[in-house]
Every structure is written in structure tokens, then in C-alpha cells.
Design an enzyme around this catalytic site. Structure first.
Site, short mmCIF file in Angstrom:
data_model
loop_
_atom_site.label_atom_id
_atom_site.label_comp_id
_atom_site.label_asym_id
_atom_site.label_seq_id
_atom_site.Cartn_x
_atom_site.Cartn_y
_atom_site.Cartn_z
CE LYS A 55 -3.86 -2.34 2.30
NZ LYS A 55 -4.65 -2.59 3.53
CD GLN A 101 -3.42 -4.31 6.52
OE1 GLN A 101 -3.60 -3.23 5.95
NE2 GLN A 101 -3.74 -5.45 5.96
CG ASP A 124 -9.68 -0.11 5.20
OD1 ASP A 124 -9.44 -0.55 4.07
OD2 ASP A 124 -8.96 -0.33 6.20
#
Ligand code: GUN
Length: 308
Positions: A55, A101, A124
Site C-alpha cells: 500500500k 490494518q 477502508d
């Protein structure tokens, strides 16, 4: 027998990155700073470390600043909530997007930590406000993997309207949001033509009674169960589009949920692992981060968002 067309996520992600790079450059020139993504990485799971690295590298390629905040495995729920709140309060170097994460250690209340991410920075798309907006057909941040799967289908010209999509897996991260996207009326990713929706959707899961019977009815079959080799050739309708969201480590190798070699002889389209949905998840994260930056500065209203 002919083989399925390969759904090449790497190629499409590269293409998306190219257009994002130009848009990020415009943002940076106009605003005088780059969009900024802050990623919280808890513990030292090798898979999480490698996803976060991917990422951050992709962010750098398109001109987005990505900062990874490593946190000890021993951090408590309260520590993590406070950390996210502190990142959100930071004013001198503001985070446009904040991402925690997953997975978090089992002792941590992941919901409490994810809920601490302000919904307007939640790239997200996991915050209940963003989940609610998606369920009402007015998405702001769409969870990246679900958005990536829809984008892959659109790019390949795979019709969804009136088709039967079967999703194996009911997670909040993939299965549920993807079901909403595929079933939405004339749905689109923000800025995309009104395609990629209007499907009839079945969600299967570990308690489904006749999984193979359900999957065999799928024109579009999405495997997002996290079980290597779950989808075998006899479970696939000839000519179906098969999208593999699985990211399982088997003997140190990354494998999907689909028995690729056998299924490719039956399916019309198939996405590989690696090189399928994964790169698109990352591309959608970059897209969401730029959207977050623009929303924060009032450069875009989210109902009028026009992001790929
Ligand atoms: N772990 C696996 N997939 C994801 C994702 O899409 N977002 C986050 N934050 N963690 C993940």
C-alpha cells in the site's frame, strides 16, 4: 476446451494508478501539499506487513504520502483507540485517510478501534456511517476489495444487470459490501457509468446447505471465504466469471479460494491469485485517499464524487 479469459488485476491497477497520478499532481499543485494516508500496523504478522508495504509503495508511485505507524502486538484496545484519535487530531500534518490494518490481535476489540476512525477519513469504508451510506445506495468510501471486484467486472465488460451473482463469504470487508454493490439499482462506483449493479445476488457462507448447487447457478461467482481450493471445477457453471478474493498462505505461497488450474477450463473469465483482486484493492485505497483529501478541503462533495 478453451480456457477462461484472465482477469488481469495488475494491468488494470497500473492503468488506474496512471490516471490517479495525474489527479494527485493536480491536487498537490492546487493545495500545496500531497494527500496523506496514515496506516496503523499492529504486531508483526508477515502478511499484514507485506500488504502495508504494498500500500505504501503504491501510494508513493502516485504521489500520495503514506506514513506507517507500527504498534507493538501488546497494545490494548484503549491504546489503539487513543492512537487513532491522536492521529485524527493532528493538525500540522493532517491525515486525509486513516487505515488500521486488519487483523488486530484477538484480544483487541477491533470494532471499537475501527469506529474511532472519523468517517470522513475512513478510506477502508468500514465505519458504520460509510457502511450505512453504501447500504442506502449513496456510497462515500466503498470498501476497497469490494470496489476492486466491481471495477474488475466493469473493465472486462462483464454484464451484471439481470445476472445471478453468487458471493461465497459474508464478511463486512468483502462479501456484504460487494453484495450491496452488485445488487444496487443502476449502481456505479462514484464517477463510473451506471453499470456493475442490478444483479440478483446470493450470499453463501459456512452454514449454506448446498454450496455447490448455489455456485453452479452463478453467472458471476465471487470466492471470498478464505479457504484454499474451496471452489472446484464441478461448482462452476460453464462460461461463468469467477473472481477469486482469497488470500491464503499455503506452504509460504499465496493462493486463492479457487482451484485455478481446473476452474480455468470451465469458466469464461477467471482472476488469478496473486495478480487479480489484490492490486485492485490497493488501487481503490489510493482512489479513496484522494477522494478523502478532496472532501476534506471541500474540493468535492461526496454525492458528486467522480472518482474511478
Ligand atoms: N486486511 C485484509 N484486508 C484488509 C483491508 O481491506 N483493509 C484493512 N485495513 N485490513 C485488511
Amino acid at each position: 476446451m478453451s480456457e477462461a479469459v484472465l482477469l488481469d488485476g495488475r494491468r488494470l491497477a497500473t492503468h488506474i494508478e496512471e490516471s490517479l497520478r495525474a489527479e494527485v499532481a493536480t491536487f498537490t499543485t492546487m493545495v500545496g501539499r500531497r494527500p496523506r494516508l496514515v496506516v496503523v500496523l499492529v504486531g508483526d504478522l508477515p502478511a499484514s506487513a507485506s500488504y502495508v508495504k504494498a500500500k505504501a509503495q503504491a501510494a508513493a508511485r502516485v504521489g500520495i504520502d503514506a506514513v506507517v505507524v507500527p504498534v507493538a502486538e501488546t497494545a490494548s484496545t484503549a491504546d489503539l483507540v487513543q492512537l487513532v484519535e491522536r492521529i485524527a487530531r493532528e493538525e500540522s500534518d493532517p491525515a486525509d485517510g486513516i487505515l488500521v490494518q486488519l487483523p488486530l490481535p484477538a484480544r483487541v476489540d477491533a470494532t471499537a478501534v475501527l469506529d474511532a476512525v472519523p468517517p470522513d477519513r475512513d478510506v477502508d469504508g468500514f465505519h458504520p456511517e460509510n457502511a450505512g451510506l453504501l447500504s442506502q445506495g449513496r456510497p462515500r468510501f466503498i470498501p476497497c476489495t469490494a470496489a476492486g471486484v466491481q471495477r474488475m467486472l466493469i473493465d472486462a465488460g462483464i454484464e451484471t444487470a439481470g445476472r445471478h451473482a453468487v458471493i461465497v463469504g459474508r464478511s463486512d470487508i468483502v462479501g456484504k459490501p460487494l453484495a450491496l454493490l452488485l445488487a444496487s439499482r443502476g449502481t456505479s462506483l462514484p464517477g463510473m457509468p451506471a453499470i456493475g449493479g442490478d444483479a440478483t445476488v446470493t450470499i453463501c457462507h459456512s452454514r449454506s446447505r448446498d454450496l455447490a448447487g448455489e455456485t453452479r447457478r452463478a453467472d458471476i461467482l465471487v470466492a471470498a471465504a478464505g479457504r484454499p481450493g474451496l471452489i472446484t471445477a464441478d461448482m462452476v457453471k460453464p462460461g461463468a466469471a469467477v473472481v477469486d478474493v482469497g488470500t491464503n498462505r499455503v506452504d509460504g505461497r499465496l493462493v486463492g479460494d479457487v482451484a485455478f488450474e481446473a476452474v480455468r477450463r470451465v469458466a469464461g473469465w477467471i482472476s488469478p491469485v496473486p495478480g487479480g483482486v489484490g492490486p485492485l484493492t490497493v488501487a481503490m485505497l489510493l482512489s479513496n485517499t484522494l477522494l478523502a483529501a478532496e472532501l476534506r478541503l471541500g474540493r468535492r462533495s461526496f454525492s458528486a464524487a467522480t472518482r474511478p
